[in-house]
Design a protein around this motif. Structure first.
Motif, PDB file in Angstrom:
ATOM      1  N   GLU A 187       0.840  -1.206   0.000  1.00  0.00           N
ATOM      2  CA  GLU A 187       0.000   0.000   0.000  1.00  0.00           C
ATOM      3  C   GLU A 187       0.869   1.248   0.000  1.00  0.00           C
ATOM      4  O   GLU A 187       0.602   2.212  -0.725  1.00  0.00           O
ATOM      5  CB  GLU A 187      -0.945   0.003   1.204  1.00  0.00           C
ATOM      6  CG  GLU A 187      -2.094  -0.960   1.063  1.00  0.00           C
ATOM      7  CD  GLU A 187      -2.922  -1.146   2.338  1.00  0.00           C
ATOM      8  OE1 GLU A 187      -2.492  -0.707   3.426  1.00  0.00           O
ATOM      9  OE2 GLU A 187      -4.007  -1.755   2.225  1.00  0.00           O
ATOM     10  N   LYS A 188       1.922   1.246   0.812  1.00  0.00           N
ATOM     11  CA  LYS A 188       2.840   2.395   0.862  1.00  0.00           C
ATOM     12  C   LYS A 188       3.536   2.583  -0.481  1.00  0.00           C
ATOM     13  O   LYS A 188       3.691   3.709  -0.957  1.00  0.00           O
ATOM     14  CB  LYS A 188       3.881   2.189   1.966  1.00  0.00           C
ATOM     15  CG  LYS A 188       3.313   2.270   3.362  1.00  0.00           C
ATOM     16  CD  LYS A 188       4.377   1.940   4.400  1.00  0.00           C
ATOM     17  CE  LYS A 188       3.768   1.830   5.790  1.00  0.00           C
ATOM     18  NZ  LYS A 188       4.727   1.325   6.770  1.00  0.00           N
ATOM     19  N   VAL A 189       3.950   1.479  -1.091  1.00  0.00           N
ATOM     20  CA  VAL A 189       4.619   1.552  -2.396  1.00  0.00           C
ATOM     21  C   VAL A 189       3.634   2.055  -3.447  1.00  0.00           C
ATOM     22  O   VAL A 189       3.957   2.953  -4.232  1.00  0.00           O
ATOM     23  CB  VAL A 189       5.183   0.168  -2.797  1.00  0.00           C
ATOM     24  CG1 VAL A 189       5.651   0.158  -4.239  1.00  0.00           C
ATOM     25  CG2 VAL A 189       6.308  -0.240  -1.851  1.00  0.00           C
ATOM     26  N   TYR A 190       2.440   1.493  -3.450  1.00  0.00           N
ATOM     27  CA  TYR A 190       1.431   1.840  -4.461  1.00  0.00           C
ATOM     28  C   TYR A 190       1.090   3.330  -4.405  1.00  0.00           C
ATOM     29  O   TYR A 190       0.932   3.972  -5.438  1.00  0.00           O
ATOM     30  CB  TYR A 190       0.171   0.985  -4.264  1.00  0.00           C
ATOM     31  CG  TYR A 190      -0.827   1.114  -5.386  1.00  0.00           C
ATOM     32  CD1 TYR A 190      -0.602   0.475  -6.607  1.00  0.00           C
ATOM     33  CD2 TYR A 190      -1.980   1.874  -5.242  1.00  0.00           C
ATOM     34  CE1 TYR A 190      -1.502   0.587  -7.645  1.00  0.00           C
ATOM     35  CE2 TYR A 190      -2.893   1.993  -6.284  1.00  0.00           C
ATOM     36  CZ  TYR A 190      -2.651   1.350  -7.476  1.00  0.00           C
ATOM     37  OH  TYR A 190      -3.535   1.474  -8.518  1.00  0.00           O
ATOM     38  N   GLU A 191       1.001   3.888  -3.194  1.00  0.00           N
ATOM     39  CA  GLU A 191       0.701   5.317  -3.032  1.00  0.00           C
ATOM     40  C   GLU A 191       1.729   6.192  -3.728  1.00  0.00           C
ATOM     41  O   GLU A 191       1.414   7.261  -4.233  1.00  0.00           O
ATOM     42  CB  GLU A 191       0.670   5.694  -1.540  1.00  0.00           C
ATOM     43  CG  GLU A 191      -0.538   5.202  -0.798  1.00  0.00           C
ATOM     44  CD  GLU A 191      -0.424   5.425   0.715  1.00  0.00           C
ATOM     45  OE1 GLU A 191       0.466   6.199   1.153  1.00  0.00           O
ATOM     46  OE2 GLU A 191      -1.215   4.819   1.449  1.00  0.00           O
ATOM     47  N   LYS A 192       2.983   5.733  -3.760  1.00  0.00           N
ATOM     48  CA  LYS A 192       4.067   6.539  -4.316  1.00  0.00           C
ATOM     49  C   LYS A 192       4.302   6.297  -5.805  1.00  0.00           C
ATOM     50  O   LYS A 192       5.092   7.017  -6.422  1.00  0.00           O
ATOM     51  CB  LYS A 192       5.356   6.270  -3.534  1.00  0.00           C
ATOM     52  CG  LYS A 192       5.273   6.751  -2.100  1.00  0.00           C
ATOM     53  CD  LYS A 192       6.553   6.500  -1.358  1.00  0.00           C
ATOM     54  CE  LYS A 192       6.419   7.012   0.063  1.00  0.00           C
ATOM     55  NZ  LYS A 192       7.676   6.937   0.789  1.00  0.00           N
ATOM     56  N   LEU A 193       3.647   5.281  -6.356  1.00  0.00           N
ATOM     57  CA  LEU A 193       3.858   4.944  -7.764  1.00  0.00           C
ATOM     58  C   LEU A 193       3.241   5.979  -8.695  1.00  0.00           C
ATOM     59  O   LEU A 193       2.136   6.459  -8.455  1.00  0.00           O
ATOM     60  CB  LEU A 193       3.202   3.602  -8.094  1.00  0.00           C
ATOM     61  CG  LEU A 193       3.978   2.331  -7.883  1.00  0.00           C
ATOM     62  CD1 LEU A 193       3.098   1.137  -8.230  1.00  0.00           C
ATOM     63  CD2 LEU A 193       5.257   2.280  -8.665  1.00  0.00           C
ATOM     64  N   GLY A 194       3.941   6.249  -9.773  1.00  0.00           N
ATOM     65  CA  GLY A 194       3.338   6.970 -10.887  1.00  0.00           C
ATOM     66  C   GLY A 194       2.740   5.919 -11.806  1.00  0.00           C
ATOM     67  O   GLY A 194       3.116   4.754 -11.739  1.00  0.00           O
ATOM     68  N   GLU A 195       1.818   6.295 -12.648  1.00  0.00           N
ATOM     69  CA  GLU A 195       1.184   5.354 -13.594  1.00  0.00           C
ATOM     70  C   GLU A 195       0.794   4.046 -12.906  1.00  0.00           C
ATOM     71  O   GLU A 195       1.205   2.966 -13.303  1.00  0.00           O
ATOM     72  CB  GLU A 195       2.113   5.060 -14.776  1.00  0.00           C
ATOM     73  CG  GLU A 195       2.408   6.267 -15.650  1.00  0.00           C
ATOM     74  CD  GLU A 195       3.145   5.889 -16.913  1.00  0.00           C
ATOM     75  OE1 GLU A 195       2.664   4.978 -17.615  1.00  0.00           O
ATOM     76  OE2 GLU A 195       4.184   6.500 -17.184  1.00  0.00           O
ATOM     77  N   LYS A 196      -0.006   4.165 -11.859  1.00  0.00           N
ATOM     78  CA  LYS A 196      -0.387   3.013 -11.033  1.00  0.00           C
ATOM     79  C   LYS A 196      -0.968   1.865 -11.857  1.00  0.00           C
ATOM     80  O   LYS A 196      -0.562   0.721 -11.714  1.00  0.00           O
ATOM     81  CB  LYS A 196      -1.393   3.448  -9.972  1.00  0.00           C
ATOM     82  CG  LYS A 196      -0.812   4.347  -8.894  1.00  0.00           C
ATOM     83  CD  LYS A 196      -1.907   4.862  -7.974  1.00  0.00           C
ATOM     84  CE  LYS A 196      -1.451   5.595  -6.769  1.00  0.00           C
ATOM     85  NZ  LYS A 196      -0.375   6.527  -6.836  1.00  0.00           N
ATOM     86  N   GLU A 197      -1.941   2.178 -12.712  1.00  0.00           N
ATOM     87  CA  GLU A 197      -2.605   1.118 -13.495  1.00  0.00           C
ATOM     88  C   GLU A 197      -1.612   0.413 -14.408  1.00  0.00           C
ATOM     89  O   GLU A 197      -1.639  -0.805 -14.541  1.00  0.00           O
ATOM     90  CB  GLU A 197      -3.771   1.691 -14.320  1.00  0.00           C
ATOM     91  CG  GLU A 197      -4.954   2.160 -13.481  1.00  0.00           C
ATOM     92  CD  GLU A 197      -4.738   3.532 -12.822  1.00  0.00           C
ATOM     93  OE1 GLU A 197      -3.869   4.305 -13.281  1.00  0.00           O
ATOM     94  OE2 GLU A 197      -5.428   3.813 -11.827  1.00  0.00           O
ATOM     95  N   ARG A 198      -0.740   1.182 -15.051  1.00  0.00           N
ATOM     96  CA  ARG A 198       0.243   0.584 -15.963  1.00  0.00           C
ATOM     97  C   ARG A 198       1.214  -0.315 -15.190  1.00  0.00           C
ATOM     98  O   ARG A 198       1.608  -1.370 -15.677  1.00  0.00           O
ATOM     99  CB  ARG A 198       1.006   1.690 -16.708  1.00  0.00           C
ATOM    100  CG  ARG A 198       1.975   1.165 -17.727  1.00  0.00           C
ATOM    101  CD  ARG A 198       1.269   0.446 -18.888  1.00  0.00           C
ATOM    102  NE  ARG A 198       2.267  -0.195 -19.734  1.00  0.00           N
ATOM    103  CZ  ARG A 198       2.180  -1.457 -20.154  1.00  0.00           C
ATOM    104  NH1 ARG A 198       1.141  -2.191 -19.861  1.00  0.00           N
ATOM    105  NH2 ARG A 198       3.128  -1.967 -20.893  1.00  0.00           N
ATOM    106  N   SER A 199       1.567   0.084 -13.985  1.00  0.00           N
ATOM    107  CA  SER A 199       2.474  -0.720 -13.164  1.00  0.00           C
ATOM    108  C   SER A 199       1.857  -2.090 -12.873  1.00  0.00           C
ATOM    109  O   SER A 199       2.536  -3.116 -12.979  1.00  0.00           O
ATOM    110  CB  SER A 199       2.781  -0.003 -11.845  1.00  0.00           C
ATOM    111  OG  SER A 199       3.393   1.227 -12.096  1.00  0.00           O
ATOM    112  N   ILE A 200       0.580  -2.092 -12.527  1.00  0.00           N
ATOM    113  CA  ILE A 200      -0.113  -3.355 -12.244  1.00  0.00           C
ATOM    114  C   ILE A 200      -0.217  -4.198 -13.517  1.00  0.00           C
ATOM    115  O   ILE A 200      -0.019  -5.416 -13.484  1.00  0.00           O
ATOM    116  CB  ILE A 200      -1.522  -3.098 -11.641  1.00  0.00           C
ATOM    117  CG1 ILE A 200      -1.415  -2.343 -10.316  1.00  0.00           C
ATOM    118  CG2 ILE A 200      -2.308  -4.392 -11.471  1.00  0.00           C
ATOM    119  CD1 ILE A 200      -0.681  -3.061  -9.210  1.00  0.00           C
ATOM    120  N   GLU A 201      -0.495  -3.550 -14.646  1.00  0.00           N
ATOM    121  CA  GLU A 201      -0.561  -4.273 -15.929  1.00  0.00           C
ATOM    122  C   GLU A 201       0.769  -4.956 -16.235  1.00  0.00           C
ATOM    123  O   GLU A 201       0.798  -6.109 -16.668  1.00  0.00           O
ATOM    124  CB  GLU A 201      -0.912  -3.309 -17.066  1.00  0.00           C
ATOM    125  CG  GLU A 201      -2.353  -2.852 -17.086  1.00  0.00           C
ATOM    126  CD  GLU A 201      -2.607  -1.777 -18.145  1.00  0.00           C
ATOM    127  OE1 GLU A 201      -1.787  -1.635 -19.087  1.00  0.00           O
ATOM    128  OE2 GLU A 201      -3.627  -1.076 -18.021  1.00  0.00           O
TER     129      GLU A 201
END
Length: 145
Positions: free
Chosen positions: A115-129
């Motif tokens: 959750e902490k990492v995800y909050e700081k990610l740019g392009e969240k959806e692309r990262s998960i893809e």
């Protein structure tokens, strides 16, 4: 860092896995269980009831080592051994609710980190893809590797 993208990818994934694993295993100190015992618990939790020989093969350790790990987990109340319904000569190892609680606590710790990492990610959806794509390729290649 090496210029070869495959080497970079392997190193990054290894480092990420190590950090996530470490964060989750911080919980183990509360339960007085070793990383090796935790590996046994995880195997039974995620793969269902297993024979000792299956656990031994999966973890790549001897049957005598596995027997010792299982015995200690059984004494602590995290696993139970029962005779197989199919073959009464064989014992099947199952996780107890107490063992399940340990796994679920470890997963909660890992999720908090993510959750902490995800909050700081740019392009969240692309990262998960991208992560899903990597996982899919690895699952397809599993038979070939």
């Amino acid at each position: 860092m090496e210029n070869n993208p495959s080497i970079q990818m392997e190193k990054l994934i290894r480092e990420i896995c190590s950090k996530v694993k470490s964060e989750g295993r911080k919980v183990l100190k509360e339960f007085n269980i070793s990383p090796a015992q935790f590996d046994v618990l995880q195997t039974v939790y995620f793969k269902g009831p297993k024979m000792l020989s299956d656990i031994s093969k999966r973890l790549g350790v001897t049957k005598s080592t596995t027997t010792g790990l299982i015995r200690r987990l059984e004494i602590a109340g995290y696993l139970v051994r029962e005779k197989s319904k199919k073959d009464k000569r064989v014992y099947v190892v199952q996780i107890t609710q107490e063992g399940t609680n340990i796994i679920e606590n470890v997963i909660k710790n890992r999720v908090k980190l993510m959750e902490k990492v995800y909050e700081k990610l740019g392009e969240k959806e692309r990262s998960i893809e991208i992560l899903n794509e990597i996982n899919k390729i690895l699952n397809e290649k599993r038979g070939e590797i």
